[in-house]
Motif scaffolding. Structure first.
Motif, PDB file in Angstrom:
ATOM      1  N   PRO A  48       1.467  -1.500  -0.224  1.00  0.00           N
ATOM      2  CA  PRO A  48      -0.244  -0.171  -0.146  1.00  0.00           C
ATOM      3  C   PRO A  48       0.494   1.577  -0.214  1.00  0.00           C
ATOM      4  CG  PRO A  48      -0.832  -1.737   1.825  1.00  0.00           C
ATOM      5  CD  PRO A  48       1.140  -1.959   1.571  1.00  0.00           C
ATOM      6  N   HIS A  49       0.872   2.453  -1.063  1.00  0.00           N
ATOM      7  CA  HIS A  49       1.291   3.818  -1.202  1.00  0.00           C
ATOM      8  C   HIS A  49      -0.059   4.956  -1.053  1.00  0.00           C
ATOM      9  CE1 HIS A  49       5.204   1.298  -0.943  1.00  0.00           C
ATOM     10  NE2 HIS A  49       5.448   2.462  -0.232  1.00  0.00           N
ATOM     11  N   ASN A  50       0.550   5.929  -0.840  1.00  0.00           N
ATOM     12  CA  ASN A  50      -0.189   6.802  -1.550  1.00  0.00           C
ATOM     13  C   ASN A  50       0.200   7.383  -3.261  1.00  0.00           C
ATOM     14  OD1 ASN A  50      -2.344   9.188  -2.440  1.00  0.00           O
ATOM     15  ND2 ASN A  50      -1.185  10.635  -1.150  1.00  0.00           N
ATOM     16  N   ARG A  51      -1.052   6.725  -3.928  1.00  0.00           N
ATOM     17  CA  ARG A  51      -0.502   6.490  -5.406  1.00  0.00           C
ATOM     18  C   ARG A  51      -1.931   8.452  -5.947  1.00  0.00           C
ATOM     19  NH1 ARG A  51      -0.300   1.282  -3.643  1.00  0.00           N
ATOM     20  NH2 ARG A  51       1.624   0.317  -4.901  1.00  0.00           N
ATOM     21  N   ASP A  52      -2.010   8.874  -5.000  1.00  0.00           N
ATOM     22  CA  ASP A  52      -2.603   9.695  -5.896  1.00  0.00           C
ATOM     23  C   ASP A  52      -1.614  10.964  -6.243  1.00  0.00           C
ATOM     24  OD1 ASP A  52      -5.317   9.070  -5.481  1.00  0.00           O
ATOM     25  OD2 ASP A  52      -4.895   9.786  -3.218  1.00  0.00           O
ATOM     26  N   ASN A  53      -2.004  11.960  -7.264  1.00  0.00           N
ATOM     27  CA  ASN A  53      -1.162  12.836  -7.842  1.00  0.00           C
ATOM     28  C   ASN A  53      -1.166  14.275  -7.579  1.00  0.00           C
ATOM     29  OD1 ASN A  53      -0.007  14.445  -8.961  1.00  0.00           O
ATOM     30  ND2 ASN A  53      -0.047  13.888 -11.081  1.00  0.00           N
ATOM     31  N   VAL A  54      -0.564  14.627  -6.311  1.00  0.00           N
ATOM     32  CA  VAL A  54      -1.431  16.110  -5.893  1.00  0.00           C
ATOM     33  C   VAL A  54      -0.919  17.243  -6.606  1.00  0.00           C
ATOM     34  CG1 VAL A  54      -0.042  15.463  -3.519  1.00  0.00           C
ATOM     35  CG2 VAL A  54       0.962  16.612  -4.973  1.00  0.00           C
ATOM     36  N   ASN A  55      -0.742  17.271  -8.509  1.00  0.00           N
ATOM     37  CA  ASN A  55      -0.226  18.461  -8.644  1.00  0.00           C
ATOM     38  C   ASN A  55      -1.294  18.040  -9.629  1.00  0.00           C
ATOM     39  OD1 ASN A  55       2.450  19.113  -7.895  1.00  0.00           O
ATOM     40  ND2 ASN A  55       2.774  17.341  -9.608  1.00  0.00           N
ATOM     41  N   ALA A  56      -2.493  17.405  -9.833  1.00  0.00           N
ATOM     42  CA  ALA A  56      -3.723  16.828 -11.144  1.00  0.00           C
ATOM     43  C   ALA A  56      -4.193  17.574 -10.948  1.00  0.00           C
ATOM     44  CB  ALA A  56      -4.381  16.061 -11.105  1.00  0.00           C
ATOM     45  N   LEU A  57      -4.489  18.350  -9.667  1.00  0.00           N
ATOM     46  CA  LEU A  57      -6.347  19.150  -9.484  1.00  0.00           C
ATOM     47  C   LEU A  57      -5.713  21.156 -10.089  1.00  0.00           C
ATOM     48  CD1 LEU A  57      -9.109  19.881  -8.643  1.00  0.00           C
ATOM     49  CD2 LEU A  57      -7.839  20.727  -6.504  1.00  0.00           C
ATOM     50  N   GLU A  58      -4.548  20.969 -10.206  1.00  0.00           N
ATOM     51  CA  GLU A  58      -4.220  23.200 -10.914  1.00  0.00           C
ATOM     52  C   GLU A  58      -4.108  22.531 -12.052  1.00  0.00           C
ATOM     53  OE1 GLU A  58       0.917  22.641 -10.594  1.00  0.00           O
ATOM     54  OE2 GLU A  58      -0.360  23.350  -8.091  1.00  0.00           O
ATOM     55  N   VAL A  59      -3.597  21.126 -12.474  1.00  0.00           N
ATOM     56  CA  VAL A  59      -4.019  21.287 -14.060  1.00  0.00           C
ATOM     57  C   VAL A  59      -5.493  21.260 -14.964  1.00  0.00           C
ATOM     58  CG1 VAL A  59      -2.984  19.696 -16.164  1.00  0.00           C
ATOM     59  CG2 VAL A  59      -1.290  19.535 -13.812  1.00  0.00           C
ATOM     60  N   LEU A  60      -6.180  21.277 -13.980  1.00  0.00           N
ATOM     61  CA  LEU A  60      -7.779  20.615 -14.179  1.00  0.00           C
ATOM     62  C   LEU A  60      -7.682  21.940 -15.482  1.00  0.00           C
ATOM     63  CD1 LEU A  60      -9.594  19.085 -14.224  1.00  0.00           C
ATOM     64  CD2 LEU A  60     -10.717  19.456 -12.227  1.00  0.00           C
ATOM     65  N   PRO A  61      -7.809  22.945 -14.710  1.00  0.00           N
ATOM     66  CA  PRO A  61      -8.518  24.335 -14.995  1.00  0.00           C
ATOM     67  C   PRO A  61      -8.005  24.340 -16.281  1.00  0.00           C
ATOM     68  CG  PRO A  61      -8.165  24.966 -12.962  1.00  0.00           C
ATOM     69  CD  PRO A  61      -7.518  23.312 -13.035  1.00  0.00           C
ATOM     70  N   GLU A  62      -6.908  23.982 -17.031  1.00  0.00           N
ATOM     71  CA  GLU A  62      -5.910  24.372 -17.998  1.00  0.00           C
ATOM     72  C   GLU A  62      -6.156  23.346 -18.454  1.00  0.00           C
ATOM     73  OE1 GLU A  62      -2.800  25.671 -21.412  1.00  0.00           O
ATOM     74  OE2 GLU A  62      -3.950  26.313 -19.615  1.00  0.00           O
ATOM     75  N   VAL A  63      -6.273  22.222 -18.079  1.00  0.00           N
ATOM     76  CA  VAL A  63      -7.499  20.939 -19.723  1.00  0.00           C
ATOM     77  C   VAL A  63      -8.707  21.527 -19.829  1.00  0.00           C
ATOM     78  CG1 VAL A  63      -8.068  18.488 -20.027  1.00  0.00           C
ATOM     79  CG2 VAL A  63      -5.770  19.211 -18.862  1.00  0.00           C
ATOM     80  N   ARG A  64      -9.481  21.594 -19.079  1.00  0.00           N
ATOM     81  CA  ARG A  64     -10.620  22.192 -19.194  1.00  0.00           C
ATOM     82  C   ARG A  64     -11.036  23.066 -20.652  1.00  0.00           C
ATOM     83  NH1 ARG A  64     -13.517  20.972 -13.661  1.00  0.00           N
ATOM     84  NH2 ARG A  64     -14.703  18.974 -14.427  1.00  0.00           N
ATOM     85  N   ARG A  65     -10.116  24.111 -19.665  1.00  0.00           N
ATOM     86  CA  ARG A  65      -9.900  25.464 -21.221  1.00  0.00           C
ATOM     87  C   ARG A  65      -9.377  24.874 -22.478  1.00  0.00           C
ATOM     88  NH1 ARG A  65      -6.086  28.569 -23.820  1.00  0.00           N
ATOM     89  NH2 ARG A  65      -4.404  27.225 -22.457  1.00  0.00           N
ATOM     90  N   LEU A  66      -8.572  24.497 -22.413  1.00  0.00           N
ATOM     91  CA  LEU A  66      -8.235  23.754 -24.092  1.00  0.00           C
ATOM     92  C   LEU A  66      -9.680  23.216 -24.240  1.00  0.00           C
ATOM     93  CD1 LEU A  66      -4.777  22.608 -22.215  1.00  0.00           C
ATOM     94  CD2 LEU A  66      -5.443  24.775 -24.032  1.00  0.00           C
ATOM     95  N   LEU A  67     -10.515  22.350 -24.203  1.00  0.00           N
ATOM     96  CA  LEU A  67     -11.547  21.951 -24.879  1.00  0.00           C
ATOM     97  C   LEU A  67     -11.849  22.677 -24.775  1.00  0.00           C
ATOM     98  CD1 LEU A  67     -11.115  18.734 -22.152  1.00  0.00           C
ATOM     99  CD2 LEU A  67     -10.837  18.369 -23.969  1.00  0.00           C
TER     100      LEU A  67
END
Length: 794
Positions: A48-67
């Motif tokens: 068991p390890h923490n496998r979440d990406n702590v940088n994901a949330l800050e990338v989300l608005p940029e991905v949505r803008r591009l789409l």
């Protein structure tokens, strides 16, 4: 009811599988040297390890803008920054090798797998001595049991040893051979063109999984010697070998190194108990346990046309689905594999069930949540194996715990989410090695939503309100809370998902291929299904009225399905061109099967568009894809087209060469060939055949909804329908002759057949009402058995 061969297996996909849900074995049947490949369902790499990406949330608005700006290719690349690590891999435990002293001049060789007893048998003659073997994996006694006999006294001489492809050592304890080892610390997958090696740690200082296997014997005549070379049995007439195994796995959230169980205690205990019992008792207990599940169903689709003594591989090659008996065998084989790989208290069946010989297994032999893990369990309810469904239902509860953190870290959302891959450590973040993967399969947060369908279906078939209230509803509600946060207004009042993918299938744009867009049809269909099930569940339980109203309002605003320029149901919110028109995934057709959103009665135009989509996909595909299409054509009512797909599936795949990679079929042992082997195609074939004979997703029991013309006369017994009903059907000349409905919970029963029916219980006619569409309605009592007979019978 058996697979049979006139020679030993030459490769793993010719060996015969046995399993008890936890322990698995592949029996090769070599006469002079036997190999029995072994698995234990909790033996995985990693911890068991923490496998979440702590940088994901800050990338989300940029991905949505591009789409929003239509920059799909750029959004595709930007979304890579939202990925986590790969999952870990399911590991092989080892092999039991048996070397016999009788030499290799063998005559009259036969090997077989008897599905109704779950026993693999080998028989041959050397000189005047007949040697026989019987092997099974006992669920009651948690051991693999191998019985060896010689027809003449004192003629059985063999040497047994245990080996493992993992790091291990062997020793001797009290006339038992003991194998001890540990799993790798990390195994990167072998299907993304990675050349990184398997990583082992020091088992004394790392969190790695430990395992143990034990072999013991009970002799009849002769003597036994154990030394560093193995176990030696000399001058015996018969011997019963028992093998047990265990790992240090102690839960998905506990280190198997620091907090693990002692595998010696469990392995030794099971072996000692098994060795105390005579073989006849072990056999009786095993067969009784297996048949309590397996014998619930019977199926006859017509007279078998292949000779009864024909080897199974030859039967596949020469007859295929033209032989109704071979289709019946394929159907029951799926049920057999379900019983063998998924029992209460075990891990769920993974991509290979529980059978794997590779340290770099294809696709990590994990749980792939964008179709394959769900497909594994499609026959669980319809084919009367509800108990075998429970390992997946339990896994969903564990994923919901980890998935709550992933929803928050990756998306700033409430509820829980899971993506397209998971493992025994319940990873819920998107895989992809922090950006080296492809968004078209990694960036798909709908895994939890789809899995929740299984919670609802388990209730729908069994009507267990306690299960619904205490286990299913809370997890389903949390998945819906994620959806409510993940959806957002597109500016016109419609609710969309962004980013969105249609699993593993890309589309063409002016800038090239992309997998990322907004509001894929599958996203909307999965949410519609979850919201609909929750609304119904809340009403049954009498809870959350305001929440149900919110779900109804949200469901009405979901981005609607669209019909494209070819008359097809669009896979994406825009009418993009497919990367591959014949792509193996048909995710946008979820609403037809296994969903219930699209039907001829309720949504005829969209149903016709969905049928056009499936027609455009064609009748090719990998093994599991063919299996899914069987179920889809069953829902479209086209049994002949479905049988054609079964014909494509029942083609013999001799090897996994490159030219065979995109052509499905089955191996000599009837394992589904993706290729390579994936067990989901076996389960999809079984569930698809069941859908051809009985459907109940529209609120009524539909008898013979898509019967192929070739199966004009036959019967099915013990199938299950939603509402708590068990159904048997007899048909002649393609029409229902009689049926039987057993009501486990009572209540209103609705039945649609191809001709008018009369209903009776205990010889008394039951009052019925038939509506304008031909659906017969009648009330049932709990435990009542109702006979339905065609009024057109003489």
């Amino acid at each position: 009811m058996k697979l049979q061969y006139d020679r030993p297996s030459r490769r793993w996909t010719e060996a015969l599988p046995v399993g008890n849900g936890r322990l698995g074995a592949m029996v090769f049947g070599g006469p002079e040297v036997e190999r029995i490949q072994l698995n234990e369902d909790t033996l995985w790499s990693g911890s068991p390890h923490n496998r979440d990406n702590v940088n994901a949330l800050e990338v989300l608005p940029e991905v949505r803008r591009l789409l929003a700006e239509g920059k799909f290719a750029e959004a595709d690349q930007a979304s890579k920054k939202m990925m986590g690590p790969y999952t870990q891999s399911y590991m092989p435990l080892g092999d039991l090798f048996l070397k016999f002293d009788h030499g290799g001049l063998v005559k009259s060789y036969r090997r077989s797998l008897h599905l109704d007893e779950a026993i693999a048998r080998v028989e041959y003659r050397v000189g005047n001595v007949t040697y026989t073997r019987e092997l099974f994996a006992s669920f009651p006694d948690q051991a693999i049991v191998l019985r060896l006999e010689a027809s003449q006294p004192g003629m059985l001489n063999l040497h047994a040893r245990l080996e493992s492809p993992l790091r291990y050592e062997t020793g001797v304890e009290l006339d038992q051979i003991v194998l001890k080892g540990f799993a790798p610390e990390r195994v990167d997958p072998n299907y993304y063109e990675t050349d990184r090696p398997i990583v082992y740690g020091n088992p004394e200082t790392t969190e790695t999984m430990r395992f143990e296997g034990r072999l013991g014997a009970r002799l009849e005549g002769g003597r036994i010697e154990c030394n560093r070379d193995g176990m030696h049995i000399l001058g015996a007439t018969a011997v019963t070998l028992c093998f047990s195994a265990a790992t240090s796995f102690n839960g998905y959230d506990r280190s198997p190194g620091r907090e693990g169980k002692n595998p010696t205690i469990e392995a030794a205990s099971h072996l000692e108990k098994a060795l105390r019992l005579p073989y006849e008792v072990l056999l009786q207990r095993h067969v009784q346990d297996h048949q309590a599940l397996f014998n619930r169903m019977e199926l006859r689709l017509g007279k078998a046309i292949a000779p009864s003594d024909l080897s199974t591989d030859t039967r596949i090659r020469e007859f295929g689905a033209r032989d109704p008996g071979l289709v019946e065998l394929l159907f029951h084989y799926g049920r057999y594999l379900m019983i063998g790989s998924s029992r209460p208290g075990t891990q769920p069946a993974n991509l290979q069930g529980i059978w794997n010989q590779e340290t770099r297994p294809p696709w990590s032999s994990n749980w792939t949540l964008n179709i394959n893990a769900e497909m594994n369990y499609w026959p669980a309810e319809t084919c009367n194996l509800a108990e075998c469904h429970t390992p997946l239902l339990d896994l969903i509860g564990r994923l919901a715990i980890n998935g709550k953190k992933t929803a928050e870290v990756h998306y700033g959302a409430k509820g829980w989410t899971a993506h397209h891959n998971s493992d025994i450590w319940c990873q819920t973040s998107p895989v992809g090695d922090y950006g080296h993967g492809d968004a078209v399969w990694a960036l798909w947060p709908m895994g939890g939503v789809w899995l929740c369908q299984h919670l609802w279906e388990h209730y729908a078939f069994g009507r267990n309100e306690t299960f619904l209230r205490e286990q299913a509803y809370p997890v389903m509600k949390e998945a819906a809370l994620f959806c409510l946060d993940w959806l957002h207004d597109d500016g016109t009042g419609r609710l969309i998902t962004s980013p969105s993918t249609s699993p593993e299938h890309k589309f063409r744009t002016a800038d090239g291929l992309s997998g990322v867009s907004i509001a894929s049809t599958m996203d909307m269909s999965l949410m519609w299904d979850l919201f609909t099930n929750l609304i119904e569940a809340g009403g049954i339980l009498g809870v959350d009225e305001s929440f149900r109203e919110e779900l109804e309002s949200t469901r009405s605003r979901l981005y609607p399905m669209q019909i494209g320029s070819y008359g097809q149901l669009q896979e994406w919110s825009e009418d993009f061109e497919d990367e591959d028109r014949h792509h193996r995934h048909v995710s946008h057709l979820f609403g037809v099967y296994p969903g219930r959103q699209l039907t001829r009665r309720q949504t005829p135009e969209l149903m016709a568009a969905a049928e056009s989509s499936l027609d455009r996909r064609g009748d090719g595909g990998t093994g599991w894809s063919l299996g899914w299409k069987v179920g889809l054509w069953a829902r479209f009512g086209n049994g002949n087209r479905a049988l054609g797909l079964l014909s494509n599936l029942l083609q013999l795949v001799e090897d996994d060469t490159e030219e065979n990679y995109h052509m499905g079929g089955v191996y000599a042992n009837l394992f589904d060939a993706h290729p390579p082997f994936q067990i989901d195609g076996n389960f999809a074939a079984t569930s698809g055949i069941a859908e051809l004979l009985l459907q109940s997703h529209q609120g009524y029991i539909h008898l013979l909804p898509a019967l192929p013309e070739q199966w004009s006369t036959g019967f099915v017994k013990g199938a299950r329908a939603r509402g708590g009903f068990e159904v048997s059907i007899v048909w002649e000349h393609g029409k229902v002759k009689e049926a039987e409905v057993e009501a486990s919970s009572g209540g209103l029963c609705q039945v649609l057949a191809d001709s008018p029916l009369e209903v009776e219980i205990e010889g008394r006619l039951v009052q019925t009402h038939t509506d304008s569409s031909g659906i017969i309605r009648f009330d049932t009592v709990r435990g009542g058995i109702y006979k339905l007979r065609s009024k057109e019978q003489p």
